[in-house]
Write an enzyme that holds these catalytic residues in place. Sequence first.
Site, PDB file in Angstrom:
ATOM      1  CG  ASN A   7      37.389  31.112  36.614  1.00  0.00           C
ATOM      2  OD1 ASN A   7      36.204  31.469  36.740  1.00  0.00           O
ATOM      3  ND2 ASN A   7      38.403  31.887  36.931  1.00  0.00           N
ATOM      4  CE  LYS A  14      39.939  33.438  32.800  1.00  0.00           C
ATOM      5  NZ  LYS A  14      40.499  34.328  33.727  1.00  0.00           N
ATOM      6  NE  ARG A  90      37.215  32.731  40.970  1.00  0.00           N
ATOM      7  CZ  ARG A  90      37.174  33.946  40.465  1.00  0.00           C
ATOM      8  NH1 ARG A  90      37.115  34.139  39.189  1.00  0.00           N
ATOM      9  NH2 ARG A  90      37.180  34.991  41.272  1.00  0.00           N
ATOM     10  CG  HIS A 179      40.038  38.804  45.357  1.00  0.00           C
ATOM     11  ND1 HIS A 179      40.081  40.146  45.652  1.00  0.00           N
ATOM     12  CD2 HIS A 179      39.692  38.705  44.058  1.00  0.00           C
ATOM     13  CE1 HIS A 179      39.770  40.840  44.566  1.00  0.00           C
ATOM     14  NE2 HIS A 179      39.512  39.999  43.592  1.00  0.00           N
ATOM     15  CG  LEU A 208      47.144  45.172  46.301  1.00  0.00           C
ATOM     16  CD1 LEU A 208      48.231  46.221  46.535  1.00  0.00           C
ATOM     17  CD2 LEU A 208      45.865  45.556  47.030  1.00  0.00           C
ATOM     18  CG  ASN A 210      40.802  45.450  36.550  1.00  0.00           C
ATOM     19  OD1 ASN A 210      40.961  46.657  36.830  1.00  0.00           O
ATOM     20  ND2 ASN A 210      40.342  45.045  35.404  1.00  0.00           N
ATOM     21  NE  ARG A 240      35.189  45.632  40.814  1.00  0.00           N
ATOM     22  CZ  ARG A 240      35.663  44.438  41.161  1.00  0.00           C
ATOM     23  NH1 ARG A 240      35.515  44.005  42.400  1.00  0.00           N
ATOM     24  NH2 ARG A 240      36.270  43.684  40.290  1.00  0.00           N
ATOM     25  CG  ASP A 282      46.631  48.522  32.821  1.00  0.00           C
ATOM     26  OD1 ASP A 282      47.767  48.817  33.268  1.00  0.00           O
ATOM     27  OD2 ASP A 282      46.338  47.395  32.399  1.00  0.00           O
ATOM     28  CG  PHE A 283      47.504  50.303  38.986  1.00  0.00           C
ATOM     29  CD1 PHE A 283      46.159  49.988  38.869  1.00  0.00           C
ATOM     30  CD2 PHE A 283      47.950  50.871  40.171  1.00  0.00           C
ATOM     31  CE1 PHE A 283      45.273  50.220  39.907  1.00  0.00           C
ATOM     32  CE2 PHE A 283      47.071  51.107  41.223  1.00  0.00           C
ATOM     33  CZ  PHE A 283      45.733  50.780  41.092  1.00  0.00           C
ATOM     34  N   GLY A 330      47.853  41.075  39.926  1.00  0.00           N
ATOM     35  CA  GLY A 330      48.457  41.877  38.859  1.00  0.00           C
ATOM     36  C   GLY A 330      49.254  43.067  39.337  1.00  0.00           C
ATOM     37  CD  GLU A 333      51.377  37.914  41.179  1.00  0.00           C
ATOM     38  OE1 GLU A 333      51.851  37.565  40.088  1.00  0.00           O
ATOM     39  OE2 GLU A 333      50.355  37.404  41.674  1.00  0.00           O
ATOM     40  CG  ASN A 334      53.237  42.248  37.353  1.00  0.00           C
ATOM     41  OD1 ASN A 334      54.249  41.632  37.050  1.00  0.00           O
ATOM     42  ND2 ASN A 334      52.029  41.711  37.329  1.00  0.00           N
ATOM     43  CD  GLU A 385      42.372  33.747  42.194  1.00  0.00           C
ATOM     44  OE1 GLU A 385      42.929  34.273  41.213  1.00  0.00           O
ATOM     45  OE2 GLU A 385      41.313  34.172  42.677  1.00  0.00           O
TER      46      GLU A 385
HETATM   47  P1  AMP Z   1      44.614  41.221  37.805  1.00  0.00           P
HETATM   48  O1  AMP Z   1      43.176  41.623  38.009  1.00  0.00           O
HETATM   49  O2  AMP Z   1      45.204  40.535  38.977  1.00  0.00           O
HETATM   50  O3  AMP Z   1      44.847  40.512  36.504  1.00  0.00           O
HETATM   51  O4  AMP Z   1      45.424  42.600  37.689  1.00  0.00           O
HETATM   52  C1  AMP Z   1      45.193  43.475  36.631  1.00  0.00           C
HETATM   53  C2  AMP Z   1      45.917  44.789  36.851  1.00  0.00           C
HETATM   54  O5  AMP Z   1      47.283  44.561  37.216  1.00  0.00           O
HETATM   55  C3  AMP Z   1      45.991  45.582  35.566  1.00  0.00           C
HETATM   56  O6  AMP Z   1      44.878  46.417  35.457  1.00  0.00           O
HETATM   57  C4  AMP Z   1      47.277  46.355  35.721  1.00  0.00           C
HETATM   58  O7  AMP Z   1      46.969  47.592  36.319  1.00  0.00           O
HETATM   59  C5  AMP Z   1      48.128  45.523  36.650  1.00  0.00           C
HETATM   60  N1  AMP Z   1      49.199  44.819  35.955  1.00  0.00           N
HETATM   61  C6  AMP Z   1      49.150  43.627  35.391  1.00  0.00           C
HETATM   62  N2  AMP Z   1      50.341  43.284  34.848  1.00  0.00           N
HETATM   63  C7  AMP Z   1      51.139  44.292  35.062  1.00  0.00           C
HETATM   64  C8  AMP Z   1      52.484  44.582  34.729  1.00  0.00           C
HETATM   65  N3  AMP Z   1      53.240  43.702  34.068  1.00  0.00           N
HETATM   66  N4  AMP Z   1      52.973  45.758  35.129  1.00  0.00           N
HETATM   67  C9  AMP Z   1      52.220  46.640  35.825  1.00  0.00           C
HETATM   68  N5  AMP Z   1      50.936  46.413  36.162  1.00  0.00           N
HETATM   69  C10 AMP Z   1      50.406  45.276  35.779  1.00  0.00           C
END
Ligand code: AMP
Length: 397
Positions: A7, A14, A90, A179, A208, A210, A240, A282-283, A330, A333-334, A385
């Site tokens: 990737n 990566k 990828r 995706h 769901l 970034n 975005r 970041d959530f 991210g 799942e979290n 992926e």
């Molecule tokens: P991704 O693009 O799939 O890597 O997701 C990134 C986003 O997932 C980050 O900006 C966070 O908002 C969220 N995220 C990732 N890991 C966690 C976690 N352990 N707890 C809460 N949110 C997370």
Amino acid sequence: MKILVINAGSSSLKYQLIDMENESVLAKGGCERIGIPGGKLIHKAHGETFTFEQEMPSHTDAIALVLEKLVDKTAGVIKSMDEIDAVGHRVVASGEAFKKPTLVDDDVMVTMEEIAELAPLHNPAAILGVNACRKVMPGKKMVLVFDTSFHATMPDYAYMYAIDYDDYKTYKVRRYGAHGTSHKYVAGEAAKFLKKDLADLNLITCHLGNGSSISAVKGGVCIDTSMGFTPLAGVPMGTRSGDIDVAAIDFLCNKKGMSIDEGLTYLNKKCGMLGISGVSSDFRDLAAAKAEGNDRARLALDMFAYGCKKYLGAYMAVLGGLDAIVFTAGIGENTPDVRAAVVEGLEAFGIEIDREKNEFKNDGTIHDISGAGSRVRILVIPTNEEIMIARETAALL
Ligand code: AMP
């Protein structure tokens, strides 16, 4: 069979070496700062992490270094490059040129150059990665796996924009989605988990992260997805905007003295959760700020959940029924609060979350968070992926 998955980004790369016998990851890692001073390779194998600081002026140098480490006496996992049966790459966007994974040859690479402008931030990097691998591993079979392939099955009325049809034909401006590799992977895993034939399932897959996208998957086939011509469309994301009336952009560009290019950078990098909250994309930061009473963080989170919920409603309609909602990536799942907010209030449609089960700690396995009375299953499935790219590569060979 051993597949090397690559990737490539513009200054990073990566990789994972996967043994398809049992889909185990023999080694994985990433090169950072390719073409920039301070190059570094982080390589994981045998349960250890190896860090190598070495300049990598080009992607070819990066690939050469990765291969050197894969066969290294200490950090390596194979004796020679001959053990790598193929390389899966990828690629973000395929336009209408490639509808499925494609074996690399000279003609394919000419087409790749022609469609590079469809994803100017990503596709040129993938081309660099493929060319580097062809140079370092001449004769090795290589497969391009496109993020857009899974969405190539959308019906015309779903992928078309209501623009002048001749402009669609000439410029191929339409919905392509994103995706796709992740949506396809979790749809397949959902069927296995539910012990059902994928062909019999109506699924909504919510990737769901970034960047976020939601897909309607009928019988294993994507029939609609929230991202569009580029990954700017759909639900609001980290930075975005997601869906927006384009006339508002013209208005904003005029008011703020931005060119179209600057307007697009603004929409891609300064909007979404970051723009609304003024806190972060970041959530985790948003949840913390909301807990401290930050109302703009609350608003950003509410807008995200509301945006996702609207797509759930739309896709239930286009699917004509729903067996399961799948959360992945991210955030999916979290973040229990986001999952709960997305599905809350949908009980009338047979969608009920189990609040306690939803609070599980992510352990990398599949979790069913449906309430006891829920007609629709709600699943959290970690995406993978790389495995999907390796499967597609192996399947083509
Ligand atoms: P991704 O693009 O799939 O890597 O997701 C990134 C986003 O997932 C980050 O900006 C966070 O908002 C969220 N995220 C990732 N890991 C966690 C976690 N352990 N707890 C809460 N949110 C997370």
